[in-house]
Scaffold this motif. Structure first.
Motif, PDB file in Angstrom:
ATOM      1  N   GLY A  96      33.409 -45.580 -26.989  1.00  0.00           N
ATOM      2  CA  GLY A  96      32.187 -44.791 -26.891  1.00  0.00           C
ATOM      3  C   GLY A  96      30.891 -45.544 -27.086  1.00  0.00           C
ATOM      4  O   GLY A  96      30.026 -45.561 -26.197  1.00  0.00           O
ATOM      5  N   PRO A  97      30.696 -46.222 -28.230  1.00  0.00           N
ATOM      6  CA  PRO A  97      29.419 -46.901 -28.489  1.00  0.00           C
ATOM      7  C   PRO A  97      29.147 -48.073 -27.551  1.00  0.00           C
ATOM      8  O   PRO A  97      28.002 -48.537 -27.468  1.00  0.00           O
ATOM      9  N   ASN A  98      30.172 -48.575 -26.863  1.00  0.00           N
ATOM     10  CA  ASN A  98      30.004 -49.754 -26.016  1.00  0.00           C
ATOM     11  C   ASN A  98      29.762 -49.417 -24.542  1.00  0.00           C
ATOM     12  O   ASN A  98      29.541 -50.323 -23.731  1.00  0.00           O
ATOM     13  N   LEU A  99      29.802 -48.130 -24.196  1.00  0.00           N
ATOM     14  CA  LEU A  99      29.676 -47.756 -22.791  1.00  0.00           C
ATOM     15  C   LEU A  99      28.208 -47.611 -22.394  1.00  0.00           C
ATOM     16  O   LEU A  99      27.426 -46.967 -23.095  1.00  0.00           O
ATOM     17  N   PRO A 100      27.817 -48.171 -21.261  1.00  0.00           N
ATOM     18  CA  PRO A 100      26.424 -48.062 -20.819  1.00  0.00           C
ATOM     19  C   PRO A 100      26.104 -46.671 -20.299  1.00  0.00           C
ATOM     20  O   PRO A 100      26.986 -45.951 -19.826  1.00  0.00           O
ATOM     21  N   GLU A 101      24.859 -46.282 -20.380  1.00  0.00           N
ATOM     22  CA  GLU A 101      24.395 -45.000 -19.851  1.00  0.00           C
ATOM     23  C   GLU A 101      24.703 -44.918 -18.354  1.00  0.00           C
ATOM     24  O   GLU A 101      24.488 -45.867 -17.607  1.00  0.00           O
ATOM     25  N   GLY A 102      25.246 -43.787 -17.932  1.00  0.00           N
ATOM     26  CA  GLY A 102      25.548 -43.591 -16.520  1.00  0.00           C
ATOM     27  C   GLY A 102      26.906 -44.089 -16.094  1.00  0.00           C
ATOM     28  O   GLY A 102      27.296 -43.941 -14.929  1.00  0.00           O
ATOM     29  N   CYS A 103      27.652 -44.666 -17.025  1.00  0.00           N
ATOM     30  CA  CYS A 103      28.988 -45.165 -16.703  1.00  0.00           C
ATOM     31  C   CYS A 103      29.926 -43.987 -16.392  1.00  0.00           C
ATOM     32  O   CYS A 103      29.787 -42.902 -16.947  1.00  0.00           O
ATOM     33  N   VAL A 104      30.873 -44.214 -15.489  1.00  0.00           N
ATOM     34  CA  VAL A 104      31.902 -43.221 -15.175  1.00  0.00           C
ATOM     35  C   VAL A 104      33.218 -43.711 -15.757  1.00  0.00           C
ATOM     36  O   VAL A 104      33.636 -44.839 -15.500  1.00  0.00           O
ATOM     37  N   VAL A 105      33.860 -42.867 -16.566  1.00  0.00           N
ATOM     38  CA  VAL A 105      35.151 -43.209 -17.160  1.00  0.00           C
ATOM     39  C   VAL A 105      36.218 -42.331 -16.526  1.00  0.00           C
ATOM     40  O   VAL A 105      36.019 -41.124 -16.338  1.00  0.00           O
ATOM     41  N   THR A 106      37.342 -42.924 -16.197  1.00  0.00           N
ATOM     42  CA  THR A 106      38.473 -42.186 -15.668  1.00  0.00           C
ATOM     43  C   THR A 106      39.747 -42.722 -16.313  1.00  0.00           C
ATOM     44  O   THR A 106      39.707 -43.686 -17.069  1.00  0.00           O
ATOM     45  N   ASP A 107      40.867 -42.073 -16.027  1.00  0.00           N
ATOM     46  CA  ASP A 107      42.131 -42.523 -16.578  1.00  0.00           C
ATOM     47  C   ASP A 107      43.205 -42.368 -15.518  1.00  0.00           C
ATOM     48  O   ASP A 107      42.938 -41.886 -14.413  1.00  0.00           O
ATOM     49  N   VAL A 108      44.435 -42.771 -15.847  1.00  0.00           N
ATOM     50  CA  VAL A 108      45.549 -42.618 -14.910  1.00  0.00           C
ATOM     51  C   VAL A 108      46.731 -41.941 -15.609  1.00  0.00           C
ATOM     52  O   VAL A 108      47.870 -42.065 -15.174  1.00  0.00           O
ATOM     53  N   GLY A 109      46.438 -41.211 -16.697  1.00  0.00           N
ATOM     54  CA  GLY A 109      47.491 -40.623 -17.511  1.00  0.00           C
ATOM     55  C   GLY A 109      48.156 -39.410 -16.892  1.00  0.00           C
ATOM     56  O   GLY A 109      47.561 -38.709 -16.061  1.00  0.00           O
ATOM     57  N   SER A 110      49.390 -39.119 -17.328  1.00  0.00           N
ATOM     58  CA  SER A 110      50.170 -38.014 -16.781  1.00  0.00           C
ATOM     59  C   SER A 110      49.838 -36.667 -17.405  1.00  0.00           C
ATOM     60  O   SER A 110      50.256 -35.635 -16.888  1.00  0.00           O
ATOM     61  N   SER A 111      49.142 -36.638 -18.532  1.00  0.00           N
ATOM     62  CA  SER A 111      48.718 -35.386 -19.163  1.00  0.00           C
ATOM     63  C   SER A 111      47.200 -35.339 -19.132  1.00  0.00           C
ATOM     64  O   SER A 111      46.547 -36.357 -19.346  1.00  0.00           O
ATOM     65  N   LYS A 112      46.644 -34.160 -18.905  1.00  0.00           N
ATOM     66  CA  LYS A 112      45.198 -34.092 -18.735  1.00  0.00           C
ATOM     67  C   LYS A 112      44.463 -33.274 -19.789  1.00  0.00           C
ATOM     68  O   LYS A 112      43.333 -33.580 -20.145  1.00  0.00           O
ATOM     69  N   LYS A 113      45.068 -32.203 -20.321  1.00  0.00           N
ATOM     70  CA  LYS A 113      44.332 -31.349 -21.246  1.00  0.00           C
ATOM     71  C   LYS A 113      43.879 -32.109 -22.482  1.00  0.00           C
ATOM     72  O   LYS A 113      42.701 -32.072 -22.852  1.00  0.00           O
ATOM     73  N   VAL A 114      44.796 -32.836 -23.109  1.00  0.00           N
ATOM     74  CA  VAL A 114      44.423 -33.557 -24.333  1.00  0.00           C
ATOM     75  C   VAL A 114      43.438 -34.679 -24.025  1.00  0.00           C
ATOM     76  O   VAL A 114      42.525 -34.952 -24.815  1.00  0.00           O
ATOM     77  N   VAL A 115      43.591 -35.318 -22.877  1.00  0.00           N
ATOM     78  CA  VAL A 115      42.709 -36.434 -22.519  1.00  0.00           C
ATOM     79  C   VAL A 115      41.287 -35.936 -22.291  1.00  0.00           C
ATOM     80  O   VAL A 115      40.318 -36.554 -22.747  1.00  0.00           O
ATOM     81  N   LEU A 116      41.132 -34.795 -21.604  1.00  0.00           N
ATOM     82  CA  LEU A 116      39.797 -34.235 -21.399  1.00  0.00           C
ATOM     83  C   LEU A 116      39.169 -33.787 -22.716  1.00  0.00           C
ATOM     84  O   LEU A 116      37.949 -33.913 -22.902  1.00  0.00           O
ATOM     85  N   GLU A 117      39.992 -33.281 -23.630  1.00  0.00           N
ATOM     86  CA  GLU A 117      39.468 -32.887 -24.948  1.00  0.00           C
ATOM     87  C   GLU A 117      38.961 -34.103 -25.706  1.00  0.00           C
ATOM     88  O   GLU A 117      37.904 -34.056 -26.341  1.00  0.00           O
ATOM     89  N   TRP A 118      39.705 -35.203 -25.665  1.00  0.00           N
ATOM     90  CA  TRP A 118      39.262 -36.427 -26.344  1.00  0.00           C
ATOM     91  C   TRP A 118      37.997 -36.974 -25.701  1.00  0.00           C
ATOM     92  O   TRP A 118      37.100 -37.445 -26.404  1.00  0.00           O
ATOM     93  N   ALA A 119      37.917 -36.917 -24.383  1.00  0.00           N
ATOM     94  CA  ALA A 119      36.732 -37.416 -23.683  1.00  0.00           C
ATOM     95  C   ALA A 119      35.498 -36.631 -24.104  1.00  0.00           C
ATOM     96  O   ALA A 119      34.423 -37.205 -24.343  1.00  0.00           O
ATOM     97  N   ASP A 120      35.641 -35.320 -24.209  1.00  0.00           N
ATOM     98  CA  ASP A 120      34.516 -34.480 -24.612  1.00  0.00           C
ATOM     99  C   ASP A 120      34.097 -34.769 -26.055  1.00  0.00           C
ATOM    100  O   ASP A 120      32.924 -34.714 -26.401  1.00  0.00           O
ATOM    101  N   GLU A 121      35.068 -35.117 -26.893  1.00  0.00           N
ATOM    102  CA  GLU A 121      34.783 -35.363 -28.308  1.00  0.00           C
ATOM    103  C   GLU A 121      34.181 -36.740 -28.568  1.00  0.00           C
ATOM    104  O   GLU A 121      33.259 -36.875 -29.396  1.00  0.00           O
ATOM    105  N   PHE A 122      34.666 -37.754 -27.850  1.00  0.00           N
ATOM    106  CA  PHE A 122      34.321 -39.124 -28.236  1.00  0.00           C
ATOM    107  C   PHE A 122      33.399 -39.871 -27.269  1.00  0.00           C
ATOM    108  O   PHE A 122      32.767 -40.843 -27.682  1.00  0.00           O
ATOM    109  N   LEU A 123      33.317 -39.464 -26.020  1.00  0.00           N
ATOM    110  CA  LEU A 123      32.472 -40.208 -25.086  1.00  0.00           C
ATOM    111  C   LEU A 123      31.031 -39.726 -25.159  1.00  0.00           C
ATOM    112  O   LEU A 123      30.786 -38.531 -25.336  1.00  0.00           O
TER     113      LEU A 123
END
Length: 338
Positions: free
Chosen positions: A83-110
């Motif tokens: 989180g603290p190392n990502l530049p403004e405007g950066c797009v983060v994605t993943d390739v994981g097989s589960s999505k609900k928990v990953v989207l929750e973490w993204a909302d919390e930490f990014l």
């Protein structure tokens, strides 16, 4: 030059880098990193990346897109660290097989200035590591795209471009649908493979059974040779949908059991009907009749605006149409809820 950082240089991360290097995308710097020294070294030997970084912060510094290609359960801590190392405007994605928990973490930490667009290429192998990476791994495979609620349109377009550039078919889908559908089409099959190996190998006659295990057993048990950490993380991150599909499979198998053990002997006609129905369903799948993009886009095309026409140079007409339908359906669902 745009910078794309891939965190995780195993099978999927290195395959993605190889595919991007062979794509039509230009002026793209590919940077990889992995906590595992051997994985970094293997990716470097494959020539998949322009640069391999030892430090996570160095890999993502000034990145335009960051791809998380790690096991699912590692992503929570990874996002918190990133989180603290990502530049403004950066797009983060993943390739994981589960999505609900990953989207929750993204909302919390990014950070709020970073867009998260979930991704899941429906491709893989039972062999792991950068040594098994393949630039054609994603060719003509569905690539699930699951935008977070606050992801902007341009971020979704960038991940769509990424998917199309590696030869995949973008498939826009909601988070709950993704986790249920993938539990049926991906998670359940490897669990059935694991259960097959488990019930046969635990038999007192396993050594003799193994002598007659031929192509059918090998094909059906192939997925049990997959990455054990990946399988573990999938199951613990998506238990609800997986359990629902296990129950559905048990009911289906029990129906067959009843046909074979009904007191009067097997009903030949009913047993044959079970195999006929499965044969027809699989034939439709293999023929392409169940193409998800066809189902999403329908047969009528809208005339694109000037901006969309320009976007087609990078994204592709079909993907733009699918994006429009996905966001329209999402808006309609939101209005109905309100």
């Amino acid at each position: 030059m745009a910078k794309l950082a891939i965190v995780g240089t195993g099978l999927i991360g290195t395959s993605l880098a190889l595919a991007l290097r062979q794509s039509q995308l230009r002026n793209l710097e590919l940077v990889g990193t992995d906590y595992d020294h051997s994985a970094r070294g293997g990716a470097q030997k494959r020539g998949a990346f322009h640069k391999i970084e030892n430090r996570l912060s160095s890999a993502v510094r000034d990145a335009d897109i960051v791809v998380l290609a790690t096991p699912v359960m590692a992503m929570r801590e990874l996002m918190e660290t990133l989180g603290p190392n990502l530049p403004e405007g950066c797009v983060v994605t993943d390739v994981g097989s589960s999505k609900k928990v990953v989207l929750e973490w993204a909302d919390e930490f990014l950070p709020k200035g970073v867009d998260f667009v979930g991704g899941h290429p429906m491709a893989g192998k039972e062999t792991q590591g950068p040594e098994s990476a393949d630039a054609l791994l994603f060719h003509d495979r569905a690539y699930c795209i699951v935008p977070s609620p606050r992801a902007r349109q341009h971020a979704v377009s960038e991940i769509t471009t990424l998917a199309e550039s590696i030869g995949a078919r973008p498939f826009f889908i909601g988070v709950d649908e993704h986790d249920s559908f993938v539990a049926a089409a991906s998670h359940l099959p490897f669990l059935l493979s694991v259960a097959l190996v488990g019930c046969t190998s635990k038999s007192a006659n396993w050594e003799d059974i193994a002598q007659v295990a031929s192509s059918g057993y090998v094909d059906a048990s192939r997925l049990a040779s997959g990455d054990t950490i990946m399988h573990r993380d999938i199951c613990v991150s998506n238990p609800g949908p997986i359990v629902a599909w296990i129950d559905a499979f048990i009911r289906e198998l029990h129906k067959v059991r009843q046909l074979l053990d009904n007191g009067d002997g097997p009903n030949e006609e009913e047993v044959h009907r079970v195999f006929e129905q499965a044969f027809v369903a699989r034939a439709a799948l293999m023929s392409g009749a169940m193409n998800p993009l066809s189902r999403h886009l329908g047969t009528h095309s809208e005339i694109p605006s000037f901006a969309e026409s320009m976007g087609e140079m990078f994204v592709g007409r079909r993907a733009i149409q699918a994006q429009k339908k996905f966001f329209k359906d999402s808006d309609d669902r939101s209005r109905r809820k309100n």
